[in-house]
Design a protein around this motif. Sequence first.
Motif, short mmCIF file in Angstrom:
data_model
loop_
_atom_site.label_atom_id
_atom_site.label_comp_id
_atom_site.label_asym_id
_atom_site.label_seq_id
_atom_site.Cartn_x
_atom_site.Cartn_y
_atom_site.Cartn_z
N ILE A 68 6.06 3.82 -0.02
CA ILE A 68 5.98 4.01 -1.47
C ILE A 68 6.86 2.98 -2.18
O ILE A 68 6.45 2.36 -3.16
N GLU A 69 8.09 2.78 -1.68
CA GLU A 69 9.01 1.81 -2.28
C GLU A 69 8.42 0.40 -2.24
O GLU A 69 8.51 -0.36 -3.21
N ALA A 70 7.80 0.06 -1.12
CA ALA A 70 7.20 -1.27 -0.99
C ALA A 70 6.05 -1.44 -2.00
O ALA A 70 5.89 -2.50 -2.61
N GLY A 71 5.25 -0.38 -2.17
CA GLY A 71 4.16 -0.43 -3.12
C GLY A 71 4.65 -0.59 -4.55
O GLY A 71 4.05 -1.32 -5.34
N LEU A 72 5.75 0.09 -4.88
CA LEU A 72 6.31 -0.04 -6.23
C LEU A 72 6.80 -1.45 -6.48
O LEU A 72 6.60 -2.02 -7.55
N SER A 73 7.44 -2.06 -5.48
CA SER A 73 7.94 -3.43 -5.62
C SER A 73 6.79 -4.39 -5.85
O SER A 73 6.87 -5.30 -6.69
N ASP A 74 5.70 -4.21 -5.11
CA ASP A 74 4.53 -5.07 -5.28
C ASP A 74 3.94 -4.92 -6.68
O ASP A 74 3.52 -5.90 -7.31
N SER A 75 3.88 -3.68 -7.17
CA SER A 75 3.31 -3.42 -8.49
C SER A 75 4.12 -4.11 -9.57
O SER A 75 3.58 -4.76 -10.46
#
Length: 204
Positions: free
Chosen positions: A91-98
């Motif tokens: 989830i954290e990785a996805g937020l960073s990408d967003s």
Amino acid sequence: MPPVFSHGDLRLYLLSLLDEGPRHGYDLMQALSDRTGGTYTPSAGTVYPRLSKLEEEGLVTKTVDGRKTIYEITDAGRAEVAARAGDLEGIEAGLSDSVRLIAEGVRAGVREAMRSLQADLAAASASASSAPPASPASHPGDARSEAREQVRRAEALIAEFRADIRTDLRTHLAKGGDVAASVIDDLATALDDAAKAVRRATRG
């Protein structure tokens, strides 16, 4: 833009925020906005039902402190957070990408708008510089009229650019987006370059 949180991810992320310490509902909403770089600001109608569900599942408890309701994680909630540490990393990785993709999109939009403005200003300056001198038989006001027309054109281009960028930035912020300082730094540099180009053309 695709959803910031996939199905079930927001529930787990709220639980992870409470694992850091007790929070009230508004604090959780603000934390979500901060953690996503302003790309996602949930409504009370999104957060509170999930908190109620977590309470029903025995993963959080709530206490009323004056006008605020404080939510606190339980041992069962901590156990779930620990068991799903891998999911949280995803989830954290996805937020960073967003956040990165949105920032890159805003930066690219500003640069494209600046390139367009610089091209228009350069064309206007070149047109004014290459205009043939007025012949003795021509009216002495013709050259000045043409110069005034080019100035009006430049002013219109600048006003249009200002309005477009202002609208784009405010719309982005209204949608919960963030604007990195580097984006504005790029804008300042491009504007300075455009101003120098015009000064060189008009000072001969």
